[in-house]
Design an enzyme around this catalytic site. Structure first.
Site, PDB file in Angstrom:
ATOM      1  N   ASP A 180      20.192  22.053 -10.612  1.00  0.00           N
ATOM      2  CA  ASP A 180      21.529  22.320 -10.077  1.00  0.00           C
ATOM      3  C   ASP A 180      21.951  23.729 -10.480  1.00  0.00           C
ATOM      4  O   ASP A 180      21.829  24.101 -11.650  1.00  0.00           O
ATOM      5  CB  ASP A 180      22.535  21.299 -10.623  1.00  0.00           C
ATOM      6  CG  ASP A 180      23.877  21.451  -9.939  1.00  0.00           C
ATOM      7  OD1 ASP A 180      23.927  21.331  -8.699  1.00  0.00           O
ATOM      8  OD2 ASP A 180      24.881  21.728 -10.629  1.00  0.00           O
TER       9      ASP A 180
ATOM     10  N   GLY B 249     -17.291   3.318  23.003  1.00  0.00           N
ATOM     11  CA  GLY B 249     -18.247   2.285  22.618  1.00  0.00           C
ATOM     12  C   GLY B 249     -17.597   1.290  21.681  1.00  0.00           C
ATOM     13  O   GLY B 249     -16.420   1.438  21.332  1.00  0.00           O
ATOM     14  N   ASP B 250     -18.400   0.297  21.304  1.00  0.00           N
ATOM     15  CA  ASP B 250     -17.895  -0.736  20.394  1.00  0.00           C
ATOM     16  C   ASP B 250     -18.670  -0.591  19.082  1.00  0.00           C
ATOM     17  O   ASP B 250     -19.900  -0.671  19.074  1.00  0.00           O
ATOM     18  CB  ASP B 250     -18.166  -2.107  21.039  1.00  0.00           C
ATOM     19  CG  ASP B 250     -17.677  -3.247  20.175  1.00  0.00           C
ATOM     20  OD1 ASP B 250     -17.719  -3.123  18.935  1.00  0.00           O
ATOM     21  OD2 ASP B 250     -17.261  -4.272  20.737  1.00  0.00           O
ATOM     22  N   PHE B 251     -17.961  -0.346  17.984  1.00  0.00           N
ATOM     23  CA  PHE B 251     -18.706  -0.028  16.761  1.00  0.00           C
ATOM     24  C   PHE B 251     -19.472  -1.213  16.174  1.00  0.00           C
ATOM     25  O   PHE B 251     -20.273  -1.047  15.275  1.00  0.00           O
ATOM     26  CB  PHE B 251     -17.876   0.720  15.712  1.00  0.00           C
ATOM     27  CG  PHE B 251     -16.544   0.143  15.280  1.00  0.00           C
ATOM     28  CD1 PHE B 251     -16.425  -1.158  14.819  1.00  0.00           C
ATOM     29  CD2 PHE B 251     -15.401   0.953  15.289  1.00  0.00           C
ATOM     30  CE1 PHE B 251     -15.196  -1.652  14.381  1.00  0.00           C
ATOM     31  CE2 PHE B 251     -14.164   0.463  14.859  1.00  0.00           C
ATOM     32  CZ  PHE B 251     -14.063  -0.844  14.417  1.00  0.00           C
TER      33      PHE B 251
ATOM     34  N   ARG C 242      -8.661   4.085   8.031  1.00  0.00           N
ATOM     35  CA  ARG C 242      -7.897   2.850   8.299  1.00  0.00           C
ATOM     36  C   ARG C 242      -8.700   1.860   9.144  1.00  0.00           C
ATOM     37  O   ARG C 242      -8.173   1.231  10.056  1.00  0.00           O
ATOM     38  CB  ARG C 242      -6.566   3.186   8.984  1.00  0.00           C
ATOM     39  CG  ARG C 242      -5.618   3.911   8.064  1.00  0.00           C
ATOM     40  CD  ARG C 242      -4.270   4.016   8.656  1.00  0.00           C
ATOM     41  NE  ARG C 242      -4.229   4.917   9.790  1.00  0.00           N
ATOM     42  CZ  ARG C 242      -3.257   4.936  10.690  1.00  0.00           C
ATOM     43  NH1 ARG C 242      -2.277   4.083  10.593  1.00  0.00           N
ATOM     44  NH2 ARG C 242      -3.267   5.803  11.670  1.00  0.00           N
TER      45      ARG C 242
ATOM     46  N   ASP D 140     -14.443   5.445  19.912  1.00  0.00           N
ATOM     47  CA  ASP D 140     -13.483   4.326  19.965  1.00  0.00           C
ATOM     48  C   ASP D 140     -13.765   3.500  21.218  1.00  0.00           C
ATOM     49  O   ASP D 140     -14.624   3.869  22.051  1.00  0.00           O
ATOM     50  CB  ASP D 140     -12.030   4.858  19.963  1.00  0.00           C
ATOM     51  CG  ASP D 140     -11.066   3.877  19.292  1.00  0.00           C
ATOM     52  OD1 ASP D 140     -10.951   2.731  19.777  1.00  0.00           O
ATOM     53  OD2 ASP D 140     -10.443   4.245  18.279  1.00  0.00           O
TER      54      ASP D 140
HETATM   55  N1  SAM Z   1      -8.803   5.884  12.570  1.00  0.00           N
HETATM   56  C1  SAM Z   1      -7.529   5.959  13.244  1.00  0.00           C
HETATM   57  C2  SAM Z   1      -6.458   6.453  12.302  1.00  0.00           C
HETATM   58  O1  SAM Z   1      -6.623   6.418  11.084  1.00  0.00           O
HETATM   59  O2  SAM Z   1      -5.423   6.894  12.808  1.00  0.00           O
HETATM   60  C3  SAM Z   1      -7.122   4.649  13.906  1.00  0.00           C
HETATM   61  C4  SAM Z   1      -7.103   3.454  13.031  1.00  0.00           C
HETATM   62  S1  SAM Z   1      -6.661   1.983  13.897  1.00  0.00           S
HETATM   63  C5  SAM Z   1      -6.085   0.967  12.615  1.00  0.00           C
HETATM   64  C6  SAM Z   1      -8.187   1.222  14.321  1.00  0.00           C
HETATM   65  C7  SAM Z   1      -8.938   1.910  15.433  1.00  0.00           C
HETATM   66  O3  SAM Z   1     -10.193   1.266  15.584  1.00  0.00           O
HETATM   67  C8  SAM Z   1      -8.235   1.816  16.759  1.00  0.00           C
HETATM   68  O4  SAM Z   1      -8.205   3.065  17.369  1.00  0.00           O
HETATM   69  C9  SAM Z   1      -9.077   0.843  17.553  1.00  0.00           C
HETATM   70  O5  SAM Z   1      -9.057   1.112  18.939  1.00  0.00           O
HETATM   71  C10 SAM Z   1     -10.454   1.092  16.967  1.00  0.00           C
HETATM   72  N2  SAM Z   1     -11.339  -0.077  17.145  1.00  0.00           N
HETATM   73  C11 SAM Z   1     -11.063  -1.368  16.915  1.00  0.00           C
HETATM   74  N3  SAM Z   1     -12.143  -2.128  17.170  1.00  0.00           N
HETATM   75  C12 SAM Z   1     -13.120  -1.283  17.582  1.00  0.00           C
HETATM   76  C13 SAM Z   1     -14.473  -1.463  17.974  1.00  0.00           C
HETATM   77  N4  SAM Z   1     -15.013  -2.675  17.996  1.00  0.00           N
HETATM   78  N5  SAM Z   1     -15.187  -0.383  18.327  1.00  0.00           N
HETATM   79  C14 SAM Z   1     -14.627   0.874  18.313  1.00  0.00           C
HETATM   80  N6  SAM Z   1     -13.355   1.095  17.924  1.00  0.00           N
HETATM   81  C15 SAM Z   1     -12.612   0.028  17.566  1.00  0.00           C
END
Ligand code: SAM
Length: 644
Positions: free
Chosen positions: A88, A514-516, A531, A489
């Site tokens: 202050d 794709g699907d991870f 995340r 994603d």
């Molecule tokens: N990484 C980002 C962030 O920190 O801002 C986003 C986190 S968000 C909680 C989860 C992300 O994972 C989303 O964008 C979602 O679309 C993606 N996601 C969920 N299942 C998925 C999958 N099977 N394959 C690819 N991406 C996926």
């Protein structure tokens, strides 16, 4: 230079500046200190006549500002700071204390008093050291000091005075002038620390920090602790230490425990610490509990003001009356008044008299302009709407979630958990946009801290798994000019990316759909999982991490960004509260993430607590033939983030 030895000791600590002053922020930032700004809500209304000297008043105000923030943060911000700095500044002349002028006439009175004379500028500084011992029990130790600088003003003509007042500069400054800008022209000489006049005595602060961090803490500071008293209902403060801190050569310890002490009285009036008495049965409800009782109302006030676009409406004007806001948000005047006044009390808005309007006007605070206006670069608007529309309904079924141990999506939304995620991830409706907006806003606010947490210069290509809108990826490319990032994603998310393209787009960010769990992952030498891990069951994580382990060659990096729980889960944490909504996954501590990743051949290298919503961990794929790199994942060594 003076602060350098201290800065290394502050690494990993949450340092908070309890002041909204841009000048203090700049001085401390320039000194290399990393800190968060949480402006104090303590009203600067201590009775000046109760203080023997102006510096006692400035020091006490600084102390109350810092203590207010230290005590509020665990409940309002869900984290306990380690150090809170309060400050202050007052100007004194002819035995009078001058603070900030209330209007132009007040500025005129102040400046004409200063004209042609020497005056003193005092800045009181309080450094509150918080020691969170267990759960809600926190010790506060206060080190305080002041600095005096003498300033001589030239004789000011009426014309000069009014020209300066009309520049607008005097209004938010103690004594009605700013020496670092136009006000510098009024000054003949300065005796003492110049930065003290600007608002913060950096040199004295550095010396005190050096003393604190190079001496045993117990012997340095006043230990203020709330205590039950058997004998009197007034014993609430304890001066712990007999050793005295030098404060400009004087004694700094105040006998705050003396019942007749003026400072103590004024503190009590501010309700910072309240008396308890086991004997007479008087027992005030603790702040911590009152704050929790009201916490949900405060959250809903923020959500509703955001949803009704109050902050947006106020951002395009320099103050609107109640009626103007009500009209623009299409709501009743009485309802709007209650909402706006609640938002003012929460520090989200300011209410002030404006000369050309008969009624008071409302304005956004600095924080609201930065974080709550929907199109500001650091806006949390998307995340706030997600909290209102998705998280709030889930939490209203918390009792059932606890009884049943399951997610409450079906009760809250009439759909199974997976279906709600299908909405978020697969359908093209507003639910998906809302989810992406929420992810985007958090990634933009935290992305820079995560991206700059480690030296990533060895890596040339990164893949951000579940990278959503690419917000995080852009921060990585900004921070590391040699790095390209592939955002991976779901196809339905990638096709919406154009809605989130930043203005400063660059060709080092690309997108792959794709699907991870099922698809091949793009090749890279650094993988980012921000995340992602907390969302999935152990079985699903096993699938994803096994894939990553296979694709990574020795030396490949894996950067995980999550909220890290403290090992004993004792500190208030956003992750612990989030976990209550019972999703498939779980929140983890540093050790638990290390255990999880080590099982898949990744060795922890660095941990960084960013103090900004998300923490970060860097792992490296080890060579199975060279076990020398394997480090035991014991929590203590890792928490300090210095594995190398
Ligand atoms: N990484 C980002 C962030 O920190 O801002 C986003 C986190 S968000 C909680 C989860 C992300 O994972 C989303 O964008 C979602 O679309 C993606 N996601 C969920 N299942 C998925 C999958 N099977 N394959 C690819 N991406 C996926």
């Amino acid at each position: 230079m003076v602060l350098n030895p201290v800065i290394s000791k502050l690494r990993g600590k949450l340092v908070v500046l309890a002041s909204a002053s841009p000048r203090r922020l700049e001085i401390l930032t320039n000194a290399g200190l990393r800190f968060e700004v949480v402006p104090s809500w303590f009203k600067e209304t201590l009775d000046k006549s109760l203080f023997k000297t102006p510096y006692e008043y400035a020091v006490e105000t600084a102390k109350q500002k810092a203590l207010e923030v230290a005590q509020r943060m665990p409940f309002k911000h869900l984290k306990t700071p380690d150090i809170v700095i309060g400050s202050d500044t007052v100007v004194t002349v002819d035995g009078l204390i001058l603070e900030k002028p209330t209007d132009k006439q007040d500025a005129y009175r102040m400046l004409s008093r200063l004209s042609g004379k020497e005056h003193s500028v005092f800045t009181g500084v309080a450094i509150v050291l918080c020691n969170n011992k267990s759960g809600s029990d926190t010790d506060y130790k206060v080190v305080d000091f002041y600095e005096e600088t003498k300033v001589k003003f030239a004789e000011l003509s009426e014309e000069m005075l009014w020209e300066y007042i009309n520049s607008g500069e005097p209004m938010d400054k103690a004594g009605g002038y700013g020496i670092q800008a136009l006000g510098g022209m009024l000054v003949e000489y300065v005796q003492g620390d110049f930065l003290n006049v600007v608002g913060f005595p950096l040199n004295h602060f550095c010396k005190q920090m050096g003393l604190i961090f190079n001496s045993p803490p117990e012997s340095l500071a006043q230990k203020i602790k709330r205590e039950d008293s058997r004998a009197s209902d007034e014993s609430w403060t304890l001066v712990n230490s007999l050793s005295k801190i030098s404060r400009n050569g004087e004694v700094a310890l105040q006998e705050i425990s003396n019942g007749k002490d003026a400072i103590r009285t004024s503190v009590q009036e501010q309700n910072v610490m309240r008396p308890n008495c086991a004997k007479c049965g008087r027992q005030d409800v603790p702040h911590s509990i009152v704050d929790l009782l009201d916490g949900f109302k405060a959250s809903k006030t923020l959500f509703t003001a955001s949803k009704l676009k109050v902050f947006d409406v106020l951002s395009i004007s320099d103050g609107l009356t109640l009626e103007e806001v009500a009209d623009q948000i299409n709501a009743t005047v009485i309802g709007t008044e209650r909402l706006l006044d609640a938002a003012v009390s929460l520090g989200l808005l300011e209410k002030a008299k404006q000369q050309d309007k008969s009624n008071a006007v409302y304005r956004n605070t600095e924080e609201a302009s930065q974080f709550l206006v929907s199109d500001s670069p650091q806006s949390l608007h998307g995340y706030i709407l997600h909290c209102n529309d998705m998280v709030w309904p889930l939490f209203s079924h918390l009792e059932s979630a606890v009884r049943e141990g399951t997610s409450q999506h079906e009760r809250a939304f009439g759909k199974k958990n997976e279906d709600v995620f299908q909405d978020a991830y697969y359908s093209k409706d507003e639910v998906k946009m809302r989810f992406m907006n929420a992810m985007h806003s958090i990634a933009r606010v935290t992305g820079k801290d995560v991206a700059t947490a480690f030296d990533l210069s060895p890596y040339k290509t990164a893949c951000d798994i579940g990278g959503c809108t690419g917000a995080m990826a852009y921060e990585f490319t900004k921070a590391h000019p040699g790095l390209s990032v592939i955002v991976f994603d779901l196809p339905q998310v990638i096709e919406m990316r154009c809605h989130f393209q930043p203005k400063e787009d660059n060709d080092r960010v690309s997108f792959v759909a794709g699907d991870f769990f099922k698809s091949d992952l793009p090749k890279a030498d650094l993988y980012i999982l921000a995340r992602i891990l907390h969302d999935w069951s152990d079985e699903k994580l096993d699938i994803l991490l096994s894939k990553l382990s296979k694709i990574c060659t020795p030396g490949c990096g894996l950067l995980v960004s999550e909220i890290l729980l403290d090992e004993e889960r004792k500190r208030p944490s956003r992750a612990l509260l989030q976990a209550l909504s019972m999703t498939e996954g779980k929140q983890r501590s540093t050790t638990e993430y290390c255990d999880l990743l080590e099982k898949h051949g990744f060795t922890p290298k660095h941990i960084k607590h960013t103090d900004n919503l998300l923490d970060a961990m860097l792992f490296v794929k080890e060579d199975p033939n060279d076990r020398r790199t394997l480090l035991a994942c014991s929590s203590a060594s890792i928490e300090t983030a210095e594995l190398e």
